[in-house]
Design an enzyme around this catalytic site. Structure first.
Site, mmCIF file in Angstrom:
data_model
loop_
_atom_site.group_PDB
_atom_site.id
_atom_site.type_symbol
_atom_site.label_atom_id
_atom_site.label_comp_id
_atom_site.label_asym_id
_atom_site.label_seq_id
_atom_site.Cartn_x
_atom_site.Cartn_y
_atom_site.Cartn_z
ATOM 1 N N CYS A 1 0.849 -1.202 0.000
ATOM 2 C CA CYS A 1 0.000 0.000 0.000
ATOM 3 C C CYS A 1 0.879 1.244 0.000
ATOM 4 O O CYS A 1 1.464 1.602 1.031
ATOM 5 C CB CYS A 1 -0.908 0.000 1.227
ATOM 6 S SG CYS A 1 -1.942 1.475 1.350
ATOM 7 N N CYS B 1 -0.430 4.077 2.264
ATOM 8 C CA CYS B 1 -0.244 3.839 3.704
ATOM 9 C C CYS B 1 1.199 4.064 4.124
ATOM 10 O O CYS B 1 1.466 4.671 5.164
ATOM 11 C CB CYS B 1 -0.577 2.391 4.060
ATOM 12 S SG CYS B 1 -2.166 1.815 3.531
ATOM 13 N N ASP B 2 2.126 3.525 3.341
ATOM 14 C CA ASP B 2 3.499 3.401 3.830
ATOM 15 C C ASP B 2 4.513 4.252 3.073
ATOM 16 O O ASP B 2 5.698 4.251 3.423
ATOM 17 C CB ASP B 2 3.933 1.924 3.757
ATOM 18 C CG ASP B 2 3.019 1.019 4.585
ATOM 19 O OD1 ASP B 2 2.464 1.519 5.583
ATOM 20 O OD2 ASP B 2 2.864 -0.151 4.230
#
Lengths: 121, 317
Positions: free
Chosen positions: B136, B139-140
């Protein structure tokens, strides 16, 4: 604010109270794709593990910077959420990124159950 | 105690399963939906959906939550984090056992288990998951600001996320197994115009290397055998999905890719059992196509229950 059914850890004092004794799992994340499933897993396990406190914490909050994100156990983590398992003041396990219910249960049963030794994870 | 008999059980609560539940429950069918994960399926993993008609842009999680609320408002019961441990779909009454929840029966079942992210299958992939390997970018991505990273894959997701990541990292190396991309031409053009992106084509990923966290990705050229060590503190893997149907092998007909075989009414090889969404054999996998499948499977199940002419025996005790 995290939109989950878990109780939130919002102050450093809350964090200390929760982690210094007893069993607590804290999921530190955002409302993102990798985090939402982990909150769901914890919500589903709350009633099955009544002796364990399941909490979440906003990853970008000041309290996270001073607590979970400052732990040596998460130093090399590069994936949200950070999930940390505490037992009587010790970190007994910590995981980075999405986890399944089976993975979480494996940690709860092996590291958090009475009769299992609290060892650093 | 809640009655464990249902008209229809839907296995899987992604776009297809939740849509089926909306249609079934609204038609007064007693409906149970079970999902081994969080209701919403792959939709939850989509940060922004911009091509769902009627909704200019929303997160996949928002759309999933709305679908769930709609299904529950019509009376469907939805169980998340519920693992099906046994199923018997052969007879007129279908039975499923759900871990920690009990045994449920229904006259019809819809299989809507969707897909799971394809993995490279390397032991080192599991070792560095969350320690450099991610699925992701949204997300990261910010863990890798100013660093060198790799993106593995050649479809729309891989290239779009590469362009997005290139805005915050020092460099992105796209590693792909073929000499051409599966992504649409405009997406490829966008990636080619980004100076921080370089391309490593016709590569097999051999290993992820590091200590406490990822340090490099080792690849091998598929034709020449030349080994390349790509310095990367992050590796984002976007190599598609495989149908989550292993548990149905021997129960309904699957094709060679593990996809459930259906006809145009989404009937499987077993009477009363239907399939919808990414788990079934089809070409295009979108939220919109899953929603269409969920609709068709629900209407087919309703028709099966109402007009099939089958006289059902009483349910098992």
């Amino acid at each position: 604010m995290l939109q989950t059914n878990l109780k939130h850890v919002e102050t450093v004092q809350d964090y200390r109270d929760l982690t210094q004794q007893g069993k607590t799992v804290i999921v530190c994340g955002r409302m993102g794709p990798m985090c939402i499933p982990v909150y769901g897993v914890m919500e589903s396990l709350e009633s099955k593990y009544p002796d364990i406190r399941f909490r979440d914490m906003e990853f970008d909050s000041p309290v996270a910077m001073q607590t979970i994100r400052a732990l040596p156990e998460v130093r090399n983590f590069h994936g949200l959420p950070f999930t940390v398992y505490f037992r009587d003041g010790k970190v007994v396990a910590a995981t980075s990124s999405i986890q399944t219910k089976a993975q979480v249960k494996e940690i709860l049963d092996s590291r958090m159950a009475d009769g299992t030794e609290a060892q650093a994870g | 105690m809640e009655d464990s008999r249902y008209d229809v059980i839907v296995i899987g609560a992604g776009a297809a399963g939740l849509t089926a539940a909306i249609y079934l429950a609204r038609a007064r069918m007693k409906t149970l939906v079970v999902d081994r994960g969080t209701p919403g399926g792959q939709m939850i993993l989509t940060y922004a959906v911009a091509n769902y008609p009627g909704i200019p842009e929303a997160s996949g999680a928002q759309i999933a939550m709305t679908m769930r609320r709609q299904a529950e408002a019509f009376g469907a019961r939805i169980l998340g984090q519920a693992e099906v441990t046994r199923m018997d779909l052969g007879g007129p009454w279908k039975t499923i056992e759900v871990e920690d929840e009990g045994t449920f029966t229904a006259r019809s079942v819809i299989l809507a288990t969707g897909g799971v992210p394809r993995s490279l299958g390397l032991p080192s992939e599991a070792v560095f998951r969350g320690r450099g390997i991610s699925y992701c970018a949204t997300c990261d991505g910010d863990f890798f600001a100013g660093q060198d990273i790799a993106v593995i894959g050649g479809g729309n997701s891989a290239l779009e996320e590469s362009v997005s990541l290139a805005r915050q990292v020092r460099s992105v190396t796209i590693i792909h197994e073929f000499d051409h991309f599966q992504a649409q031409a405009w997406v490829v053009d966008q990636a080619r115009r980004e100076p921080r992106i370089r391309f490593l084509m016709e590569q097999d990923v051999r290993e992820f290397v590091g200590d406490e966290s990822l340090r490099e990705v080792v690849t091998v050229h598929k034709r020449t055998g030349e080994v390349t060590r790509v310095p990367a503190t992050g590796a984002f893997i976007f190599i598609g999905y495989v149908p989550d149907t292993a548990r149905f092998k021997g129960i309904v007909d699957l094709d060679e890719r593990g996809q459930i075989v259906t006809d145009d009414l989404l009937r499987t090889s077993v009477p009363g059992v239907f399939a919808a969404g990414d788990a079934r054999q089809k070409r295009y996998r979108q939220i919109t196509t899953a929603v269409a499948d969920g609709t068709i499977a629900a209407l087919s199940a309703i028709e099966y229950l109402g007009t099939s002419g089958v006289t059902l025996p009483p349910p098992p005790p």
